[in-house]
Design an enzyme around this catalytic site. Structure first.
Site, PDB file in Angstrom:
ATOM      1  N   ASP A 137      55.045  54.588 -58.352  1.00 47.44           N
ATOM      2  CA  ASP A 137      53.756  54.560 -59.041  1.00 47.44           C
ATOM      3  C   ASP A 137      52.634  54.648 -58.005  1.00 47.44           C
ATOM      4  OD1 ASP A 137      51.896  54.280 -61.064  1.00 47.44           O
ATOM      5  OD2 ASP A 137      52.255  52.142 -61.379  1.00 47.44           O
ATOM      6  N   GLU A 189      49.163  58.960 -56.059  1.00 50.35           N
ATOM      7  CA  GLU A 189      48.269  60.142 -56.049  1.00 50.35           C
ATOM      8  C   GLU A 189      47.654  60.437 -54.664  1.00 50.35           C
ATOM      9  OE1 GLU A 189      49.250  58.736 -59.745  1.00 50.35           O
ATOM     10  OE2 GLU A 189      48.038  57.596 -58.335  1.00 50.35           O
ATOM     11  N   ASP A 194      48.544  55.792 -67.806  1.00 49.03           N
ATOM     12  CA  ASP A 194      47.875  54.735 -68.574  1.00 49.03           C
ATOM     13  C   ASP A 194      47.173  55.314 -69.799  1.00 49.03           C
ATOM     14  OD1 ASP A 194      48.742  53.205 -66.519  1.00 49.03           O
ATOM     15  OD2 ASP A 194      46.784  52.899 -65.592  1.00 49.03           O
TER      16      ASP A 194
END
Length: 922
Positions: free
Chosen positions: A442, A445, A566
């Protein structure tokens, strides 16, 4: 020798296109460059293709000076893939690393510019088997056409090509009727079909998926173009470039504005959507094979504060009789949010190992989260070993300091081989500590709670103890604006607001090993982490890895699954999830799904009912929620539990079909969840359809997406569609009109198309048990058929093997066929590598045939491989009442029935032929 008629025809088509587009170009606004002229072009003496050299016509200073000399490389790499590569002729420029995404390398820059050619290329077109490359010299423009009909697929004459160090621009004209898909990752409120004038910015960003038309977690600069101009066809265009970019789609044109790298275009001829994805994934890598259990249901929550809560969740699903295969931990298991650690109080290792022994013995799996940011902590072994091996991204010769959940962190440089070795070792160490079954990567990015150049504060603690807002920056930071990398001349629409490139991420001027700028490599960070994580997991026990990644790039699907990040517990987000899921199938990342019931805030009971009815048919099906939201496991409401038992009950019966789709994805790239037009290319009403989807080629999911609805308006391509919840119900469609389907709160509509043979099993509470149950073959013919053919297939294997391929004793592949001719119905199979299925004892217990026209079958003789079955006591033959039709034109009523033959014991791994004669009327 005179050119052929076909060659003259293509030359004329190229000339006509360029002429008309030059006239259009004169009316365009002032450009930031004046284009290039072709100086020379020759056949490439080594490796094939064409090599040309371009010279700028007139330099400008807008966004920096033009690069004066460019090198053009064109090659038909396969019969249906054309590459057009344009770069600086005199020095190497940044490209997606060839060792990260393996592909053919073009000739090197810097050695040949200006040299005379011994083999000049004098034609104005360069034809392959399926595609034709056309060009004009001054100004240099190029076009790509379909060879079979001359259709223009791409034409740079629409605008002026610009090539500066930090600004590249190129355009193509499009017919206004073209339907475009792709260019992600973003949340598209208008559905899967791209809308003109919507913004499309590609730059991997940690921004919630609730933000519409904004650059999100992944970067996929590829689009599929579907046209129906007499004959429907599809093709795709990939610009393989990892730099930030804006793509402007105006309906009649599409323009790229890129802040670095090269033009590296790949054109895929199609002509069907499935062929496009097959050709695309043959370049970027086939989707990773998933273990069987990954297709089961998953439960997660950020906020399972101790092991007892996790144990109670598993029991909650068991007591509610809701299937569950995988239980997850967000960062709750960690010691102070540090990777590869356990909280000694809330997740003590002895108790956790005992829990894992228990669920593993039942066939369940356990997955945990890890983030890329490594806590800066001198007593933390992971950090110590990373520092010793010098594996972190740097700024001004020191590791770049950022903040994520543990507080101050450094980011590993996954493009560096030393980092990969370190990462593989850390995962191996962790696996000895906790035998996890997969990893969730996670925040890659990469996400940073701070911006700029930061220092650990001297006057306060960071992280702030017991903070309720740990995502707020607590480091001492200063913005970095004094470099052309952090403040480039052209501002892409990052985060939907032209945010600085380093906003809430790694500074663009930070350096990876070997002098690689974060400015160039930013959007491949998550991809490089997925590659390293895959290598680590595959080396542990020789088992098939499972990785879930938030960030992605071209090629990520060969290593990882994806969830859409999300989202919110709203009806809009429920609807948006379908388009994002379908896009990732096109991107070559078919194992995808959204957080069921929404990540935050609290969903309503009705919404959660409808979400599990949809989410049960995501390829990746997981309930996940935020710690601040109330508990939303599927058993928290009685009504949701009922919907879950219904929808997941069908999913678990369909697991052999889904696993076969997983196999097809791995060998051909075919998406698991597909837009309807993938199977019905000429059904133009489906080109924008984003409220329904197909699983494979023939299973249609039509969910309720509106609050308070007890029915759903659904669109069905022409033919007969049978309900998978009640075989005696069917929809017969003859046109583009919608049909109203009943959809009470606890029910979802799922149909299977005619001419299909669908392999199903009995289902169960866990995939390990479900996959051992007997098979039913659901055979569908058009309603009232007196003649027809159907087919299907199934793939089964030992899903622990890293590789997913047919090997005797380790896998079986079966093709099923059925026909009805002259009252005789025949169902048969052809088996490849039957040993595995025979050793596992896999059996077919039932054959259900839908749509036959006929009367009674009483007293008929059922034969299998020429032998009568009637004298076997447990074999039975059953006919249904007439099929209830949801939609059929008056005057076209046809008598139809379902035939069921049960009590069978046909080995799946042995070919068979079954037949009987119907009492057909008429």
């Amino acid at each position: 020798m005179l050119p052929s008629f076909a060659a003259l025809h293509h030359l004329w088509l190229c000339y006509f296109t360029f002429l008309s587009l030059h006239l259009c170009a004169r009316a365009l606004p002032q450009q930031v460059g004046h284009g290039y002229r072709l100086v020379s072009i020759e056949e490439n003496p080594s490796g094939g293709g064409l090599v040309g050299y371009l010279q700028v016509k007139q330099s400008t200073t807008t966004y920096g000076p033009d690069i004066p000399h460019l090198r053009l490389f064109v090659k038909h790499e396969t019969q249906d893939r054309l590459r057009v590569h344009i770069t600086d002729a005199e020095k190497e420029r940044w490209e997606v690393p060839y060792n990260l995404l393996p592909r053919e390398q073009p000739p090197a820059s810097g050695s040949s510019y200006g040299k005379s050619s011994s083999s000049p290329f004098t034609a104005s077109e360069y034809a392959g088997d399926e595609l034709v490359f056309c060009y004009t010299a001054d100004p240099f423009v190029f076009a790509v056409r379909r060879k079979s009909n001359g259709q223009s697929l791409f034409n740079s004459s629409y605008g002026t090509m610009v090539f500066k160090d930090q600004y590249l621009e190129i355009s193509t004209q499009l017919p206004k009727t073209a339907a475009l898909y792709g260019l992600g990752e973003n949340t598209q409120p208008g559905g899967i079909r791209l809308r003109p004038k919507d913004p499309y910015t590609l730059y991997t960003t940690d921004i919630s998926a609730i933000n519409l038309n904004t650059d999100l977690y992944g970067s996929h600069p590829v689009y599929m173009d579907l046209r129906n101009e007499g004959e429907a066809s599809a093709h795709a265009v990939l610009l393989l470039n990892s730099n930030g970019m804006d793509v402007f789609y105006r309906g009649a044109s599409l323009t790229y504005k890129v802040i670095g790298g090269v033009f590296d275009f790949y054109f895929f001829a199609g002509p069907t959507p499935l062929a496009v994805v097959e050709q695309y994934t043959s370049l970027i890598g086939r989707p990773a094979p998933m273990p069987y259990w990954a297709l089961g249901f998953h439960q997660c929550r950020w906020g399972y504060h101790n092991l007892s809560v996790v144990e109670a969740v598993v029991e909650g699903y068991k007591n509610a009789h809701i299937p569950l295969d995988v239980i997850w931990n967000d960062d709750d298991h960690m010691d102070a949010a540090k990777d590869f650690t356990l909280d000694p109080v809330n997740y003590p290792r002895p108790k956790l190992l005992a829990f894992l022994d228990k669920i593993h013995s039942q066939g369940m799996k356990y997955i945990v989260l890890i983030d890329p940011g490594i806590a800066v902590n001198s007593t933390y072994g992971v950090f110590q070993r990373g520092m010793a091996k010098d594996i972190f991204i740097k700024y001004e010769a020191e590791p770049y300091l950022a903040q994520v959940w543990p507080g101050p962190v450094y980011f590993p440089d996954f493009l560096y081989s030393g980092t990969v070795s370190w990462w593989v070792d850390e995962i191996a160490r962790f696996h000895k500590l906790v035998p996890v079954d997969g990893l969730w990567i996670d925040m890659n990015e990469a996400s940073n709670f701070c911006t700029g150049k930061c220092e650990i504060p001297k006057d306060h603690l960071c992280p702030v103890p017991d903070s309720t807002t740990p995502w707020e920056c607590c480091l001492d930071c200063k913005n970095i604006t004094n470099t052309r990398w952090d403040d480039p001349p052209y501002k892409i629409n990052a985060s939907g607001m032209q945010a600085p490139l380093g906003y809430k991420t790694i500074a663009a001027s930070a350096m990876h090993h070997d002098g690689i700028l974060e400015y160039n490599a930013h959007s491949i960070y998550g991809f490089s982490q997925a590659v390293a994580t895959h290598e680590a997991l595959q080396g542990l026990e020789g088992k098939r890895p499972f990785i879930l990644s938030r960030s992605s790039f071209v090629g990520s699907g060969a290593y990882a699954a994806h969830w859409t990040g999300d989202n919110k517990g709203t009806w809009d987000d429920l609807r948006y999830s379908i388009s994002t899921m379908l896009n990732f199938g096109i991107f070559g990342m078919p194992m995808v799904g959204s957080d069921i019931c929404g990540f935050y805030p609290q969903p309503t009971e009705e919404l959660c009912n409808r979400w599990i009815e949809l989410g049960a048919f995501y390829p990746f099906s997981r309930d996940h929620a935020n710690f601040a939201s109330p508990r939303q496991e599927l058993y928290q409401w009685d009504s949701v539990a009922k919907s879950a038992r219904n929808a997941l009950g069908l999913r678990y019966k369909l697991l052999p079909y889904l696993y076969t789709l997983n196999y097809e994805a791995h060998v051909s790239g075919a998406p698991i969840a597909r837009p309807v037009f993938f199977s019905f290319l000429n059904f133009t009403a489906s080109y924008g359809l984003s409220t329904q989807f197909l699983l494979g080629s023939s299973v249609m999911v039509s969910p309720v997406l509106k609050q308070g609805a007890s029915s759903v308006e659904a669109l069905f391509p022409p033919g007969t569609w049978y309900s998978l919840f009640d075989f005696t119900k069917a929809v017969v469609s003859q046109d583009e009109r919608y049909v109203t389907l009943d959809a009470p709160l606890n029910e979802v509509n799922v149909h299977v198309y005619q001419n299909t043979i669908l392999p199903m099993q009995r289902g169960g509470m866990i995939s390990k048990e479900a996959r051992t149950t007997p098979f039913t073959l659901v055979v569908t013919f058009p309603l009232g058929a007196t003649q027809g053919d159907s087919k299907g297939n199934v793939y089964v294997d030992d899903d622990e093997r890293p590789e997913m391929k047919l090997v005797e004793g380790e896998a079986t592949y079966v093709d099923f066929y059925a026909s009805v001719r002259e009252k005789r119905v025949t169902v048969w199979s052809e088996v490849k590598m039957g040993k595995f299925s025979l050793e596992k004892g896999l059996m077919i217990e039932k054959v259900s045939v839908l749509g036959l026209q006929g009367g009674t079958g009483k007293g008929l003789a059922i034969e299998v491989d020429g032998q009568p079955l009637n004298d076997i006591s447990n074999v039975y033959f059953r006919e249904s009442p007439a099929v209830h039709v949801e939609k059929l034109e008056v005057g076209n009523k046809r008598n139809s029935m379902m035939v069921e033959i049960g009590g069978l014991a046909l080995p799946l791994g042995k070919k068979f032929s079954m037949s009987w004669v119907m009492g057909i009327e008429g």
